[in-house]
Design a protein around this motif. Sequence first.
Motif, PDB file in Angstrom:
ATOM      1  N   TYR A  29       7.170  19.005   5.713  1.00 32.80           N
ATOM      2  CA  TYR A  29       7.930  20.010   6.464  1.00 32.80           C
ATOM      3  C   TYR A  29       9.284  20.267   5.837  1.00 32.80           C
ATOM      4  CZ  TYR A  29       4.270  19.749   9.918  1.00 32.80           C
ATOM      5  OH  TYR A  29       3.059  19.803  10.540  1.00 32.80           O
ATOM      6  N   LEU A  30       9.846  19.239   5.219  1.00 31.23           N
ATOM      7  CA  LEU A  30      11.108  19.438   4.510  1.00 31.23           C
ATOM      8  C   LEU A  30      10.916  20.421   3.378  1.00 31.23           C
ATOM      9  CD1 LEU A  30      13.994  18.273   4.636  1.00 31.23           C
ATOM     10  CD2 LEU A  30      13.356  16.725   2.797  1.00 31.23           C
ATOM     11  N   LEU A  64      12.543   0.003   5.027  1.00 33.49           N
ATOM     12  CA  LEU A  64      12.116  -0.139   6.414  1.00 33.49           C
ATOM     13  C   LEU A  64      11.249  -1.380   6.588  1.00 33.49           C
ATOM     14  CD1 LEU A  64      11.322   3.555   7.396  1.00 33.49           C
ATOM     15  CD2 LEU A  64      13.262   2.172   8.077  1.00 33.49           C
ATOM     16  N   ILE A 110       3.120   7.188   5.706  1.00 33.64           N
ATOM     17  CA  ILE A 110       2.384   8.341   6.231  1.00 33.64           C
ATOM     18  C   ILE A 110       3.307   9.253   7.022  1.00 33.64           C
ATOM     19  CG2 ILE A 110       0.573   9.035   7.831  1.00 33.64           C
ATOM     20  CD1 ILE A 110      -0.985   6.626   6.898  1.00 33.64           C
ATOM     21  N   MET A 111       4.181   8.664   7.823  1.00 31.60           N
ATOM     22  CA  MET A 111       5.146   9.481   8.552  1.00 31.60           C
ATOM     23  C   MET A 111       6.039  10.235   7.578  1.00 31.60           C
ATOM     24  SD  MET A 111       4.544   9.097  11.715  1.00 31.60           S
ATOM     25  CE  MET A 111       2.857   8.562  11.729  1.00 31.60           C
ATOM     26  N   PHE A 136       0.847  -1.197   0.000  1.00 28.20           N
ATOM     27  CA  PHE A 136       0.000   0.000   0.000  1.00 28.20           C
ATOM     28  C   PHE A 136       0.875   1.237   0.000  1.00 28.20           C
ATOM     29  CE2 PHE A 136      -4.262  -1.413   0.540  1.00 28.20           C
ATOM     30  CZ  PHE A 136      -4.183  -2.635   1.155  1.00 28.20           C
ATOM     31  N   ILE A 164       0.742   4.596   0.528  1.00 31.63           N
ATOM     32  CA  ILE A 164       0.014   5.795   0.935  1.00 31.63           C
ATOM     33  C   ILE A 164       0.949   6.989   0.839  1.00 31.63           C
ATOM     34  CG2 ILE A 164      -1.535   6.679   2.716  1.00 31.63           C
ATOM     35  CD1 ILE A 164      -2.356   4.016   2.034  1.00 31.63           C
ATOM     36  N   VAL A 173       2.241   1.234   5.365  1.00 34.05           N
ATOM     37  CA  VAL A 173       1.201   2.259   5.490  1.00 34.05           C
ATOM     38  C   VAL A 173       1.643   3.327   6.486  1.00 34.05           C
ATOM     39  CG1 VAL A 173      -1.121   2.729   6.313  1.00 34.05           C
ATOM     40  CG2 VAL A 173      -0.701   0.776   4.857  1.00 34.05           C
ATOM     41  N   ILE A 174       2.163   2.885   7.616  1.00 36.89           N
ATOM     42  CA  ILE A 174       2.531   3.859   8.634  1.00 36.89           C
ATOM     43  C   ILE A 174       3.820   4.581   8.283  1.00 36.89           C
ATOM     44  CG2 ILE A 174       3.006   4.177  11.064  1.00 36.89           C
ATOM     45  CD1 ILE A 174       1.121   2.133  11.727  1.00 36.89           C
ATOM     46  N   SER A 175       4.797   3.855   7.767  1.00 39.44           N
ATOM     47  CA  SER A 175       6.061   4.543   7.474  1.00 39.44           C
ATOM     48  C   SER A 175       5.851   5.564   6.365  1.00 39.44           C
ATOM     49  CB  SER A 175       7.153   3.546   7.094  1.00 39.44           C
ATOM     50  OG  SER A 175       6.867   2.946   5.848  1.00 39.44           O
ATOM     51  N   LEU A 226       8.862   7.087  13.538  1.00 43.10           N
ATOM     52  CA  LEU A 226       9.568   6.164  12.655  1.00 43.10           C
ATOM     53  C   LEU A 226      10.683   5.432  13.401  1.00 43.10           C
ATOM     54  CD1 LEU A 226      10.138   7.709   9.140  1.00 43.10           C
ATOM     55  CD2 LEU A 226       8.943   5.626   9.776  1.00 43.10           C
ATOM     56  N   MET A 283       8.839  18.330  12.233  1.00 38.20           N
ATOM     57  CA  MET A 283       9.051  16.951  11.784  1.00 38.20           C
ATOM     58  C   MET A 283       9.280  15.995  12.947  1.00 38.20           C
ATOM     59  SD  MET A 283      11.710  16.975   8.729  1.00 38.20           S
ATOM     60  CE  MET A 283      11.967  18.384   7.705  1.00 38.20           C
ATOM     61  N   THR A 299      -1.058  22.358   4.556  1.00 36.56           N
ATOM     62  CA  THR A 299      -1.314  20.915   4.525  1.00 36.56           C
ATOM     63  C   THR A 299      -0.965  20.419   3.143  1.00 36.56           C
ATOM     64  OG1 THR A 299      -3.572  21.310   3.847  1.00 36.56           O
ATOM     65  CG2 THR A 299      -3.224  20.835   6.152  1.00 36.56           C
ATOM     66  N   VAL A 306       8.632  -2.721   9.383  1.00 33.23           N
ATOM     67  CA  VAL A 306       7.720  -1.600   9.605  1.00 33.23           C
ATOM     68  C   VAL A 306       6.660  -1.598   8.504  1.00 33.23           C
ATOM     69  CG1 VAL A 306       7.544   0.891   9.828  1.00 33.23           C
ATOM     70  CG2 VAL A 306       9.599  -0.264  10.603  1.00 33.23           C
ATOM     71  N   HIS A 307       5.380  -1.566   8.904  1.00 28.66           N
ATOM     72  CA  HIS A 307       4.298  -1.602   7.920  1.00 28.66           C
ATOM     73  C   HIS A 307       4.351  -0.366   7.041  1.00 28.66           C
ATOM     74  CE1 HIS A 307       0.356  -2.086   6.169  1.00 28.66           C
ATOM     75  NE2 HIS A 307       0.237  -3.239   6.768  1.00 28.66           N
ATOM     76  N   TRP A 352       4.524  13.393   6.091  1.00 24.37           N
ATOM     77  CA  TRP A 352       4.594  14.603   6.899  1.00 24.37           C
ATOM     78  C   TRP A 352       6.008  15.152   6.937  1.00 24.37           C
ATOM     79  CZ3 TRP A 352       0.555  17.307   8.006  1.00 24.37           C
ATOM     80  CH2 TRP A 352      -0.688  16.678   7.970  1.00 24.37           C
ATOM     81  N   ILE A 353       6.984  14.260   7.024  1.00 27.09           N
ATOM     82  CA  ILE A 353       8.364  14.726   7.032  1.00 27.09           C
ATOM     83  C   ILE A 353       8.671  15.440   5.717  1.00 27.09           C
ATOM     84  CG2 ILE A 353      10.769  13.994   7.169  1.00 27.09           C
ATOM     85  CD1 ILE A 353       9.901  11.747   8.983  1.00 27.09           C
TER      86      ILE A 353
END
Lengths: 376, 425
Positions: free
Chosen positions: A158-159, A137, A150-151, A86, A88, A146-148, B402, B395, A295, A143-144, A154-155
């Motif tokens: 902001y980058l 990852l 999504i994190m 997935f 995302i 989907v979550i990595s 993570l 961040m 956003t 690490v799933h 966001w990173i």
Amino acid sequence: MEKNNQSKIAKFFDSTLAFAIMSILLGIVAGAVVLLIAGYHPLKAYWVMLEGIISKPKYIMYTINKATPLIMTGFSVAFAFRAGLFNIGAEGQFIIGSLAAMLVGCLVELPFAIHAFVAILCGILAAGLWGGLSGYLKAKFGVHEVISTIMLNWIALYLNNFITMLPGIKNPNSEASKKILDSARIDILGTWKVSDIGLAWRDTHPFFNDLLKPDINIGILIAGILAIVMSYILNKTTLGYELRTVGFNKDAAEASGINVNRSFVISMGIAGAFAGIAGATHVLGVSHETTNLATSEGYGFDGIAVSLIGNNSSIGCFLAGLLFGALKYGGSKIQGVLGAPKEIINIVIGTIIFFIAMPKLMQLLIKIKRKRGTQK
Amino acid sequence: MIELAFILGTTLMYATPLIYTALGATITEHSGVVNIGLEGMMYMGAFAGAAVGYAAGNPWIGFIAAGIAGGLLASLHGIACVSFGPNHIVSGIAIFIGITVGYYTNNMWIGIITTAITGGLLAYLPGKIARISFKSIYLISGIAIFVGIAVGYLSQSIWIGLIITAITGGLLIYLPKISSLTFGANHIVSGIAINFIGVGLALFLCRIFFKNATMTIPLPLDDKISRPLNGIFMENSFWDNVFNQYTTVYLAFFMVLLVWFMLYKTRLGIRIRSVGEHPEAADTLGINVFKTKHIAVILSGVFAGFGGAAMSIAIVSRFQPTLISGHGFIALAAMIFGNWKPQGAMLACLLFGSAKGLEIFLGSTKGIQLITDFQQKLFGTVLIDQGVPAQILAMLPYIITLLFLIGFVGKAVPPSASGQSYEKN
């Protein structure tokens, strides 16, 4: 025997295309219900939308413009889905791709066309790495994705803000980066059409005048090429075969000697690259800059919807992306004309995906039709 | 020392919405249903909390409304992933549609008739799907419609008419054949759909009710959630900074205890867990697998709604589009490296809260001062005198998530039947 007796109509209803169309119709109906409850006339709203898409040539161009990034992020998500993952993170990969293209577009000086090419290439590399990171990852640490992803979305956001606002890059007059150099632009006749000669010519050719108003760029052609590329990789190469096998059943793939961990990294990397191209072409062709985002703009998330409706195939994503571009562009008109919130489109889209998530619903409905047929 | 208190206080405040949502995630995961749609449910909860809180003038009514909103959205997820079970939802939908139409058209009759028709339709469709014989379906919907209109007319009251239709329709739908219809949706895809719908619906409703704005009117200070310990400690002391929190914060920790107790010490809890580990075995023991899963999914929506409200009526005082920004997913991550246990999820949420607290602190003047002093001591000169840039700080929570996922996930064990749809054979 029953299969041979199936009429052409029954065969059509059995297909995934019919399933997708049904889901789309149901989504539109749901949107109509919500509009009705909110006090707006749904048919009027949909008519405004339709008019807003096809009544003028420039509207068609705007629709294509809107659809192009969605098609490509759709490819990104679809590719990952075919490999069993997935993605995302198309949102973040899009942002990274656009960031890389902006940096090359602003800071490096190269001749026309080569500049754009290099910019897109950098977008591919950067976003491919961003996607591949999620794959890594998953492979190395479990690490799933989907979550990595999504994190990482966001990173990446902001980058993007951080780099866009850096003193060397920020445009002093707006919350955005400097504009990319003209040599990096990929829009068609972009500078010509606002020059004196161009304007004069446009005055005498009203049809083309209207057609040229929006910023058309070659992004849609790139999308078409990507469709062929994606199809080719998945269906005609050994790599594609491996990735698809992992997608179908990763334990069986492992048992037959395929390096599943490597597949994770590569498929996420390629998926990231697709999204990166989307971001890069968006910057080079439409926005010509990156902005300080509050956003994320949603291209990646819409790409998820596109790939789901397009059944994860390259043609499907292309068509679904066009549909989405139409829905989104037309949807924004509803707010202007009728005052109905444009978020109705999100509800329509969400409902379409909701029905697509329930394959059994369609199968049950089809079974009823068939059973009634044989009961005669 | 006061800086530490500030960070601790901010940690508690920001961890709270995550804790509510993560608790919801824990419950549903234990029952075997993966809920990616928590973000959308938080959105609905945040909007409902702020809007109803504003309209009612009481934040707690808003809080409860937020839970209901989240639960309703979650029931969609339940219908897709589990079965067509919750019939009270159907009646609720019928009532809601009828009331709204009646309200907007200012006509009692249209309202009653709409409810009746909706109730009838909602009775008809699943009947068709479950292949109940033709005559029965038309009969059922016809009865619902007729009864509703008749009672409404006789009592000259829209309310009675609506309720009767809904009840009739709902009761008639309560046929086991339909309730256990499984649609077998992929949990993650359904969750993604719920996110689209939740976000879209929240913004849509916001525009409808708040004159086309995408944020609700802020709650006046008196109407926000109370701070029970306000004034007990000296202003700005260490203890004041840490413990002078909104009631929702204390409630959250109490909820952790409650959920832990529910999951591990009650019958419902063990049913939820068994259905998530081995639904076939649970079924043979007579546990209603569908009903249990539905309860778990709806509870997760309710908790996520609370989480959203904890943001909009406690921390901020209104709903705005950028409010939730990923917290639903962070809560999911928290649950995973809380090892699917409520206590673990709580600790993980505190960790993220602290990342947010650190982010705010390092961005404040005191924080920048600290960084400058630190550089002075370490390097002899000051390299960065503006402190860490705001975007890099922003961040932090995601990077920390993570890093922890990398370090911890390998050792976490999900429920065995997680993500699988159950079907009765």
